[in-house]
Write an enzyme that holds these catalytic residues in place. Sequence first.
Site, PDB file in Angstrom:
ATOM      1  N   GLU A 197       0.790  -1.221   0.000  1.00  0.00           N
ATOM      2  CA  GLU A 197       0.000   0.000   0.000  1.00  0.00           C
ATOM      3  C   GLU A 197       0.829   1.281   0.000  1.00  0.00           C
ATOM      4  O   GLU A 197       0.401   2.294  -0.524  1.00  0.00           O
ATOM      5  CB  GLU A 197      -0.943   0.013   1.216  1.00  0.00           C
ATOM      6  CG  GLU A 197      -2.087  -0.975   1.140  1.00  0.00           C
ATOM      7  CD  GLU A 197      -3.051  -0.683   0.008  1.00  0.00           C
ATOM      8  OE1 GLU A 197      -3.511   0.474  -0.090  1.00  0.00           O
ATOM      9  OE2 GLU A 197      -3.319  -1.594  -0.802  1.00  0.00           O
ATOM     10  N   SER A 215     -49.899 -31.850  -7.402  1.00  0.00           N
ATOM     11  CA  SER A 215     -50.580 -32.875  -6.605  1.00  0.00           C
ATOM     12  C   SER A 215     -50.181 -32.869  -5.136  1.00  0.00           C
ATOM     13  O   SER A 215     -50.808 -33.571  -4.328  1.00  0.00           O
ATOM     14  CB  SER A 215     -50.301 -34.262  -7.195  1.00  0.00           C
ATOM     15  OG  SER A 215     -50.953 -34.402  -8.438  1.00  0.00           O
TER      16      SER A 215
END
Length: 662
Positions: free
Chosen positions: A106, A372
């Site tokens: 970073e 069903s």
Amino acid sequence: MANAQSPGPGGRGPQPPKPRRSPLQALIYWMLVLGVWGLIFLVAFFAVFAVDLPDTSKLYDVKRQPSISYLDRSGALVAVRGSQYAPPVDLDQLPDYVPKAFIAVEDRWYYFHFGFNPWGIVRSQLYNMRRESGPLRGGSTITQQLARNLFLTPSQNYRRKAQELILAVWLEARFSKKQILELYLNRVYFGAGAYGIEAASQRYFGKPAAQLSLGESALLAGMMKGPSRYSPVAATDRAARRATVVLDEMVEAKFISPEEREQAFRTKVRVNPVLANQRAQYFTDWVDDQVRSLVGEPTEDLVVETTLDLPLQAAAEQAIQQGVAAAKAQGVEQGALVSLDGEGRIRAYVGGTNYLQTQFDRATQARRQAGSAFKPFVYLTAMESGRTPETPVVDEPVKIGNWEPRNYTGEYLGPITLSKALEQSVNTVAARLANEVGTSNVAATARRLGVTSPIQLDPSMALGAVEVSPLEMAQAYAPFANGGFLARGYGVERIRTASGRVLYDRNVDKPGRQAVIGTPALQYMNQMMRQVVTQGTGTRANVAGYDLAGKTGTTSDYRDAWFVGYTGGFVTAVWVGKDNNTPMRRVTGGNAPAGIWRQYMAAALPRLKVQPIPGGVVDPSPEPDPLGDVIDGISDLFGGADDREPPPSEFDRRREPAEPPF
């Protein structure tokens, strides 16, 4: 005669030439000029951008959304929602490679700048100007990132960047490099609701940050480029590649040796299994809304004790994923499963095959025709009106108004009993039966047992032209399994604060159980639905050695397929289909859903220690049934034990396919 010189201004004599500055004098002069203009620029810069800087006096205040931790019925962590902060970690408590991983990737020059890196800013701007598309490169230092996280919004504009620079310089002037790095590691966001290195370590690896390995540190540092994009949960391969970049940068910066990097590659990183597998995320979404309705918007961290059983949940998710994959060639794309016990406690809940791909919850948000699987409500209404399983009926062509239901095979069995009609899912008998007892009475029965969706009273409702959710079907079958009592499905047992204060307890003022099925109707229904599993359309769901009952369901054009089954005090509903409601290829409730149900229940039943189904005695040796053998032979010609569903009726042809839910 000597040349005369022109008089100077005002009639004065000639002026001598100005002495030239030495190089040193010129340098000093221009430095002063630039300094003055630089000072003017800085004053103007601060005047423009510093007038609305955020309040920095609350540097150590943490404002966040409270977290909600969800536990299963045994206390195991299911999920954490909302923000999670852990106590701040002292930099000296961390292995030295943890902060070095972040610095390497970073802000390599972290210890040599005063808040910002001019060369880094210029380099990133030159890179971005050459890019026509794709992600832009940032030039922010760790101090700038901290300033942005603490005080500013993530919006991308020049004003915010300018304020970021001012605040970064302020931080560098007020705090040491160690303090800034410590603040950064304790406040940066790591995705999945985790803020700070300690919360991230606990969330992703289930350990304190002081125990992070080199590889784990590299994974976390790599996430700073994008917590979601480089998540070790949602993007494992991408996160691993990014971690490799971090380790390479650490070697280049001489923070670690090449040998240490190789050792990190050889050490397996294990991501927290609960988070990595995304267990029960559909369930967590479902109960998350309920928590807020029960106790309001949380103002402090909460712990929610749920009804879920994580081992059963894992078995359910596996069964759905494998069952849908196995039936992919038949057009099956999605599935859902809900399991609950006789009290309504939801023990497993699967809203789809992959939560990361789609968060649409088919367990409760989808409404699909029951086929069903709705017939037990017709037969229960008939049993309550005086019929028995041995009541004789005739399977023959029938016409109700303009509707002529037909059987799946196109054949008619002639004189049979009601028990045989349900066992073989005969459509003509169910249609005539509903017409005789009244479709309004059938609807009332279904609502009494737990169906909450609207029920239309068209004659086709007898064959399941009713849209329901898997949760509704599971809770509506629960009275068959628990002795005839209503069992509304629920998922929250207790809600308490992290400090232990109880905000909600379901067992406080709990109402008494409500009987919704009496005798002998309950015994009759269980007797008939056992036969569905032992010798009817649901034989594929049978698990040897257990008392099981249930019903298959398939809708017209094979758009939906169901199996809803139960044992003593435990019900599971399974649905498969497509989100766009288009037909599958001959997928019936007796094949893919029944297979999923069996796989799941085979894993669940030994853990449950269930009792036999209340009402009636299991007959381990059913009498030979020549007629049933003939029917089974016919069924085999059509690919196994299938529901006998009608071709599309006029009612079904009028139904437009549903739009996809996303």
